[in-house]
Design a protein around this motif. Structure first.
Motif: not given
Length: 185
Positions: A162-169, A171-182
């Motif tokens: 949600p943080a990445l989507v909130w700053i304008g990224q 959503p699909k990219l943000a989902k994969h970035a979140a998976e990697y971060t986790h």
């Protein structure tokens, strides 16, 4: 033993045709300040103050080498991730890069207070080796600061998407970035 002088044109630079390049006035004008700096540094190095400075510099480098290697190792890990993922494609590389950026942002926030504890304790013990109160208080406050920063950093890691989507990224990219971060936390 007699000193051997090199014959003209027998310098290592002549193999590459560079021996004449250093004879041009343009290059000499460029090299004059460098030569002056080097001769000045050589003269300073011979002085007693220069010897003391060199000894202190060696000790600082000895202390700093583990920190330098640690930082280089951390950068090498990130670089390795990026090289390996870069072969998968631009989308995957973008998502991993965003995930790594979010992870290291949180890591730096959480690491800051912990990193400040050791120098404060060292300064207190250097000032008074018998002082036990200041190092103990500093350690306790450092632990409390680490606990206080744990919750916001954990929330950041929990809500990367949600943080990445909130700053304008994307959503699909943000989902994969979140998976990697986790995965790397």
């Amino acid at each position: 033993a007699p000193v051997r002088q090199k014959a003209p044109g027998k310098t290592p630079l002549c193999r590459f045709g560079l021996d004449r390049a250093f004879e041009t006035p343009e290059v000499r004008v460029f090299l004059m300040p460098i030569q002056a700096f080097v001769s000045n540094m050589n003269a300073r190095r011979q002085s007693p103050e220069g010897q003391l400075w060199l000894a202190e510099s060696r000790e600082i480098v000895k202390l700093g080498l583990p920190l330098i290697f640690t930082q280089l190792a951390q950068m090498a890990i990130i670089t390795t991730d990026i090289i390996m993922v870069g072969k998968l494609g631009a989308f995957e590389l973008a998502s991993v890069t965003m995930g790594v950026t979010m992870f290291y942002f949180g890591w730096l926030i959480g690491f800051g207070p912990s990193a400040a504890v050791a120098p404060i304790i060292a300064q207190a013990l250097g000032k008074d080796p018998n002082d036990v109160e200041t190092p103990r208080d500093t350690l306790i406050n450092g632990l409390w600061a680490a606990v206080a920063f744990t919750v916001p950093v954990w929330l950041l890691f929990l809500f990367v998407e949600p943080a990445l989507v909130w700053i304008g990224q994307d959503p699909k990219l943000a989902k994969h970035a979140a998976e990697y971060t986790h995965a790397i936390q």
